[in-house]
Design a protein around this motif. Structure first.
Motif, short mmCIF file in Angstrom:
data_model
loop_
_atom_site.label_atom_id
_atom_site.label_comp_id
_atom_site.label_asym_id
_atom_site.label_seq_id
_atom_site.Cartn_x
_atom_site.Cartn_y
_atom_site.Cartn_z
N PRO A 32 0.82 -1.16 -0.07
CA PRO A 32 0.05 -0.10 -0.09
C PRO A 32 0.94 1.27 -0.08
O PRO A 32 1.97 1.30 0.55
N PRO A 33 0.47 2.32 -0.64
CA PRO A 33 -0.78 2.53 -1.23
C PRO A 33 -0.81 2.17 -2.73
O PRO A 33 -1.96 1.89 -3.31
N MET A 34 0.32 1.80 -3.32
CA MET A 34 0.36 1.32 -4.69
C MET A 34 -0.41 0.01 -5.08
O MET A 34 -1.19 -0.16 -6.02
N SER A 35 -0.49 -1.01 -4.08
CA SER A 35 -1.49 -2.09 -4.26
C SER A 35 -2.87 -1.83 -4.21
O SER A 35 -3.60 -2.80 -4.62
N GLU A 36 -3.28 -0.77 -3.71
CA GLU A 36 -4.70 -0.39 -3.80
C GLU A 36 -5.24 0.75 -4.68
O GLU A 36 -6.41 1.20 -4.63
N ASP A 37 -4.34 1.01 -5.84
CA ASP A 37 -4.54 2.14 -6.63
C ASP A 37 -4.97 1.52 -8.05
O ASP A 37 -4.23 0.84 -8.72
N PRO A 38 -6.26 1.72 -8.51
CA PRO A 38 -6.71 1.13 -9.47
C PRO A 38 -5.93 1.52 -10.98
O PRO A 38 -5.85 0.83 -11.73
N LYS A 39 -5.49 2.70 -10.96
CA LYS A 39 -4.79 3.30 -11.93
C LYS A 39 -3.49 2.53 -12.23
O LYS A 39 -3.16 2.02 -13.35
N ALA A 96 2.04 -7.45 -16.70
CA ALA A 96 3.09 -7.42 -15.79
C ALA A 96 2.68 -8.65 -14.60
O ALA A 96 1.32 -8.77 -14.25
N ASN A 97 3.49 -9.28 -13.99
CA ASN A 97 3.20 -10.63 -12.86
C ASN A 97 3.45 -9.64 -11.65
O ASN A 97 4.63 -9.08 -11.51
N TYR A 98 2.40 -9.48 -10.86
CA TYR A 98 2.71 -8.92 -9.63
C TYR A 98 1.71 -9.45 -8.49
O TYR A 98 0.67 -10.33 -9.03
N VAL A 99 2.07 -9.23 -7.26
CA VAL A 99 0.99 -9.60 -6.23
C VAL A 99 0.58 -8.43 -5.17
O VAL A 99 1.94 -7.62 -5.00
N ARG A 100 -0.34 -8.34 -4.85
CA ARG A 100 -0.53 -7.22 -3.79
C ARG A 100 -0.64 -7.45 -2.22
O ARG A 100 -1.14 -8.73 -2.27
N ILE A 101 -0.27 -6.63 -1.57
CA ILE A 101 -0.57 -7.04 -0.14
C ILE A 101 -1.30 -5.76 0.10
O ILE A 101 -1.16 -4.53 0.19
N VAL A 102 -2.62 -6.16 0.70
CA VAL A 102 -3.73 -5.05 1.04
C VAL A 102 -4.43 -5.45 2.18
O VAL A 102 -4.32 -6.62 2.94
N ALA A 103 -5.31 -4.40 2.53
CA ALA A 103 -6.08 -4.66 3.97
C ALA A 103 -7.33 -5.15 3.28
O ALA A 103 -7.80 -4.72 2.52
#
Length: 336
Positions: A125-132, A142-149
């Protein structure tokens, strides 16, 4: 002379390609062959050249860690967890701090993915929660993993590691209620972080569940910083009708609140109970030590990276995981 992959292959009695497959941890190699190659690597003290491997291979072995977070302890924990997974799997780590509010953040990240030949990105966060940002990364596959609340896995797309901040905040607030507090304030973190919303939601839920009034004057906006904790605590303890306990959105805020309260002559926890969130070193460096919520950031980062690396080899079936933070009771909370 430096030991080469040719020396390892000759010593183990296998081909150079087989040694490469073993060092790349490919799953198609027989265990007996893996043991034989690893024994040769150990005996010769062979150190694979990861940079050369990336140049020679069509596959990338570099993971990128993207962050915009002022909390140094959080960033270090994330780095350690990601690096642990990278070392286990034979990958390198590229660390990229950035400004999530920059107008060019999407171009910055997509350009980095292309130019650095990344195998994948770990987004916090906050990139992992940004829709844009997510849309821009999806556009280049892109291959990515998000860490989010959050905790709702059925609403997710892509690889995600969730942290159930709401549960943690509810439990730590319930601890204060259980020991006799009914007048409880809340010091928020940065509003663009989903964790702030989830922790505030958990705090309010605990009050509602116990039929306690929610006093909006005791809920203050802030930042994830020590200074924000000082400022927020000063405002609340100066009120003629002040709360008897404070829930801070993280340990850094809580440490600042504790500092301000003690400067004002309050005894902690006799005059004011203060609790934090995350169980960072801040929680153990204060006096008294902070009651807080344990969030295993190193483990969270490692699991996220393992999920990312596994998905880079073949699409994984289980694409999400939830971590549930739990209270750690120390000395900064007691009955009012």
């Amino acid at each position: 002379m430096k030991v080469t992959i040719n020396d390892v292959a000759k010593h183990a009695g296998v081909s150079i390609k087989t040694v490469s497959r073993v060092t790349n941890k490919e799953s198609s190699v027989r265990q007996a062959t893996i043991d034989k190659v690893n024994a040769a690597i150990s005996e010769l003290n062979y150190q694979p050249n990861l940079a050369a491997r990336n140049l020679a291979s069509t596959k990338s072995y570099v993971i990128g860690f993207i962050y915009d977070n002022p909390n140094a302890y959080y960033v270090i924990d994330m780095q350690n967890g990601i690096l642990s997974a990278c070392q286990d799997k034979g990958y390198e780590l590229l660390i990229h701090p950035c400004d999530a509010t920059s107008a060019s953040i999407c171009d910055e990240l997509t350009t980095m993915v292309r130019h650095s030949r990344l195998s994948g990105l770990v987004l916090t966060p906050p990139m992992s929660e940004d829709p844009k940002i997510l849309a821009a990364l999806n556009e280049i596959n892109a291959n990515y993993v998000r860490i989010v609340a959050g905790d709702k896995t059925d609403e997710l797309n892509g690889l995600t590691v969730l942290v159930d901040d709401k549960h943690g905040a509810l439990e730590i607030t319930q601890h204060l209620i259980d020991i006799g507090h009914s007048d409880i304030g809340f010091l928020s973190g940065d509003e663009q972080h989903e964790s702030t919303k989830e922790r505030l939601s958990g705090f309010k839920s605990a009050l509602t569940n116990n039929k306690l009034a929610i006093n909006d004057n005791w809920i203050l906006e802030g930042k994830y910083s020590f200074e924000s904790g000082v400022e927020g605590a000063n405002k609340l303890i100066s009120l003629p009708n002040r709360p008897t306990a404070l829930v801070a959105c993280n340990d850094e805020i809580a440490a600042g609140a504790l500092f301000a309260a003690r400067l004002a002559g309050l005894d902690i926890p006799k005059d004011l109970s203060i609790v934090g969130f995350e169980d960072s070193p801040f929680s153990r460096q204060t006096w008294p030590k902070l009651t807080t919520v344990h969030q295993p950031n190193v483990k969270i980062a490692k699991v996220a990276t393992e999920l990312l690396i596994a998905n880079s080899k073949q699409s994984v079936e289980k694409k999400s995981m939830v971590f549930t933070p739990e209270p750690v009771i120390r000395d900064s909370s007691s009955k009012p």
